[in-house]
Design a protein around this motif. Sequence first.
Motif, PDB file in Angstrom:
ATOM      1  N   ASP A  23       0.912  -1.265  -0.172  1.00 44.05           N
ATOM      2  CA  ASP A  23      -0.028  -0.042   0.049  1.00 44.05           C
ATOM      3  C   ASP A  23       0.857   1.218   0.111  1.00 44.05           C
ATOM      4  N   HIS A  24       2.128   1.277   0.678  1.00 41.94           N
ATOM      5  CA  HIS A  24       2.897   2.191   0.362  1.00 41.94           C
ATOM      6  C   HIS A  24       4.410   1.835   0.095  1.00 41.94           C
ATOM      7  N   ILE A  25       5.381   2.600  -0.147  1.00 41.96           N
ATOM      8  CA  ILE A  25       6.562   2.402  -0.662  1.00 41.96           C
ATOM      9  C   ILE A  25       7.427   2.297   0.503  1.00 41.96           C
ATOM     10  N   ASP A  26       8.179   1.071   0.893  1.00 42.43           N
ATOM     11  CA  ASP A  26       8.803   0.817   2.003  1.00 42.43           C
ATOM     12  C   ASP A  26      10.498   1.489   1.978  1.00 42.43           C
ATOM     13  N   HIS A  27      10.653   2.170   2.631  1.00 43.29           N
ATOM     14  CA  HIS A  27      12.116   2.873   2.792  1.00 43.29           C
ATOM     15  C   HIS A  27      12.710   2.343   3.925  1.00 43.29           C
ATOM     16  N   MET A  28      12.298   1.332   4.595  1.00 45.06           N
ATOM     17  CA  MET A  28      12.968   1.027   5.853  1.00 45.06           C
ATOM     18  C   MET A  28      14.481   0.926   5.713  1.00 45.06           C
ATOM     19  N   VAL A  29      14.929   0.178   4.871  1.00 41.53           N
ATOM     20  CA  VAL A  29      16.511  -0.096   4.562  1.00 41.53           C
ATOM     21  C   VAL A  29      17.157   1.015   4.312  1.00 41.53           C
ATOM     22  N   TRP A  30      16.547   1.896   3.463  1.00 42.15           N
ATOM     23  CA  TRP A  30      17.463   3.194   3.211  1.00 42.15           C
ATOM     24  C   TRP A  30      17.582   3.899   4.390  1.00 42.15           C
ATOM     25  N   ASP A  31      16.299   3.796   5.164  1.00 47.95           N
ATOM     26  CA  ASP A  31      16.653   4.722   6.740  1.00 47.95           C
ATOM     27  C   ASP A  31      17.669   3.988   7.353  1.00 47.95           C
ATOM     28  N   GLN A  32      17.784   2.770   7.543  1.00 43.17           N
ATOM     29  CA  GLN A  32      18.994   2.393   8.516  1.00 43.17           C
ATOM     30  C   GLN A  32      20.235   2.543   7.665  1.00 43.17           C
ATOM     31  N   ILE A  33      20.560   2.588   6.433  1.00 46.37           N
ATOM     32  CA  ILE A  33      21.878   2.471   6.048  1.00 46.37           C
ATOM     33  C   ILE A  33      22.229   3.961   6.078  1.00 46.37           C
ATOM     34  N   ARG A  51      30.721  -0.531   2.018  1.00 47.28           N
ATOM     35  CA  ARG A  51      30.518  -1.567   2.661  1.00 47.28           C
ATOM     36  C   ARG A  51      29.215  -2.286   2.608  1.00 47.28           C
ATOM     37  N   ASP A  52      28.176  -1.457   2.730  1.00 50.86           N
ATOM     38  CA  ASP A  52      26.846  -1.873   2.851  1.00 50.86           C
ATOM     39  C   ASP A  52      26.099  -1.887   1.257  1.00 50.86           C
ATOM     40  N   LYS A  53      26.811  -1.937   0.452  1.00 51.68           N
ATOM     41  CA  LYS A  53      26.371  -1.645  -1.097  1.00 51.68           C
ATOM     42  C   LYS A  53      25.529  -2.827  -1.738  1.00 51.68           C
ATOM     43  N   PHE A  54      25.819  -4.147  -0.876  1.00 54.89           N
ATOM     44  CA  PHE A  54      24.752  -5.192  -1.506  1.00 54.89           C
ATOM     45  C   PHE A  54      23.341  -4.957  -0.989  1.00 54.89           C
ATOM     46  N   LEU A  55      23.284  -4.245   0.086  1.00 52.58           N
ATOM     47  CA  LEU A  55      21.957  -3.816   0.513  1.00 52.58           C
ATOM     48  C   LEU A  55      21.458  -2.552  -0.027  1.00 52.58           C
ATOM     49  N   PHE A  56      22.309  -1.789   0.026  1.00 50.84           N
ATOM     50  CA  PHE A  56      21.943  -0.293  -1.094  1.00 50.84           C
ATOM     51  C   PHE A  56      21.453  -0.802  -2.440  1.00 50.84           C
ATOM     52  N   ASP A  57      22.076  -1.777  -3.116  1.00 54.62           N
ATOM     53  CA  ASP A  57      21.668  -2.055  -4.411  1.00 54.62           C
ATOM     54  C   ASP A  57      20.362  -2.842  -4.545  1.00 54.62           C
ATOM     55  N   LYS A  58      20.084  -3.579  -3.561  1.00 55.06           N
ATOM     56  CA  LYS A  58      18.866  -4.155  -3.209  1.00 55.06           C
ATOM     57  C   LYS A  58      17.699  -3.281  -3.112  1.00 55.06           C
ATOM     58  N   TYR A  59      17.831  -2.291  -2.343  1.00 57.54           N
ATOM     59  CA  TYR A  59      17.221  -1.231  -2.141  1.00 57.54           C
ATOM     60  C   TYR A  59      16.775  -0.294  -3.416  1.00 57.54           C
ATOM     61  N   PHE A  60      18.057  -0.097  -3.984  1.00 53.21           N
ATOM     62  CA  PHE A  60      18.047   0.661  -5.131  1.00 53.21           C
ATOM     63  C   PHE A  60      17.029   0.014  -6.082  1.00 53.21           C
ATOM     64  N   LYS A  61      17.230  -1.398  -6.725  1.00 58.05           N
ATOM     65  CA  LYS A  61      16.420  -2.048  -7.420  1.00 58.05           C
ATOM     66  C   LYS A  61      14.916  -2.152  -6.873  1.00 58.05           C
ATOM     67  N   SER A  62      14.685  -2.048  -5.749  1.00 57.03           N
ATOM     68  CA  SER A  62      13.158  -2.321  -5.171  1.00 57.03           C
ATOM     69  C   SER A  62      12.781  -0.857  -5.653  1.00 57.03           C
ATOM     70  N   LEU A  63      13.384   0.182  -5.699  1.00 59.09           N
ATOM     71  CA  LEU A  63      12.496   1.291  -6.121  1.00 59.09           C
ATOM     72  C   LEU A  63      12.120   1.474  -7.624  1.00 59.09           C
ATOM     73  N   SER A  64      12.822   0.478  -8.309  1.00 64.88           N
ATOM     74  CA  SER A  64      12.182   0.415  -9.844  1.00 64.88           C
ATOM     75  C   SER A  64      11.150  -0.626 -10.039  1.00 64.88           C
ATOM     76  N   GLU A  65      11.119  -1.614  -8.875  1.00 65.92           N
ATOM     77  CA  GLU A  65       9.780  -2.445  -8.812  1.00 65.92           C
ATOM     78  C   GLU A  65       8.558  -2.012  -7.994  1.00 65.92           C
ATOM     79  N   ASN A  66       8.751  -0.971  -7.075  1.00 63.95           N
ATOM     80  CA  ASN A  66       7.821  -0.663  -6.103  1.00 63.95           C
ATOM     81  C   ASN A  66       7.741   1.027  -6.205  1.00 63.95           C
TER      82      ASN A  66
END
Length: 237
Positions: A23-33, A51-66
């Motif tokens: 129902d909304h876009i989840d930015h939780m991981v961006w918030d924590q990074i 160092r946290d790039k693999f998490l950043f990349d997953k978040y970034f990809k999520s923005l194209s999907e959600n």
Amino acid sequence: MNALKTTVLALLMSKSFQTKAQDHIDHMVWDQILLINVSNEGKVNYPGFIRDKFLFDKYFKSLSENYPTENSSKEEKLAYWINLYNAIAMKMIIDNYPVKSINDIENPWKQKQITVGGTPYSLDDIEHTILRKMNEPRIHFLLNCATKSSPKLWNRAYTAKNIMEALEDKSYQFINNAAKNVITDEKVNISMVFQWYKDDFKEGDIVSFINQYSDKKIDKIMDGEYMEYDWSLNERR
């Protein structure tokens, strides 16, 4: 400690993106990074982001999907596109690190970095074709292009719940930050942001806009009263 932080972020990531339909876009991981790697003053630990790039990349990809739909609230849209703009700037820096400035990267403003809903976007696309058309001039105090003179990068993610308060708070902070704007009885020297985007501020009435937030009121802005923009990296050393 870094290993623990990475583990916690990985758990957050798995929880945040296990369901595509939201129902909304989840930015939780961006918030924590951001919380881990950006100081309260907006200084960025770029090696930490790497160092946290693999998490950043997953978040970034999520923005194209959600992403927001036409029926999403204005708050949802503002939070999404501002976070995406800041994330694109971050991606370009960490993908090319070490650099001294975003301008050391070839054509950074026009690079198509992400596809959303079938449309590729660059920093310029997001700023000029989406955000500026939302008739909300305060966006200019939340957008961070990894430079010392840009509004500081907040160490939290923007969300539909906090975006309106953030627009007000970050506008006040930026205008009253002596590193960004000098407004005293003796001197007025304001950010180039106001010159570049003057048409966005109350039909060009920059003085009126500034006086809404400035602790010290001004009567006018003379030619030459704009601060030289510092394009160097907003890095924490």
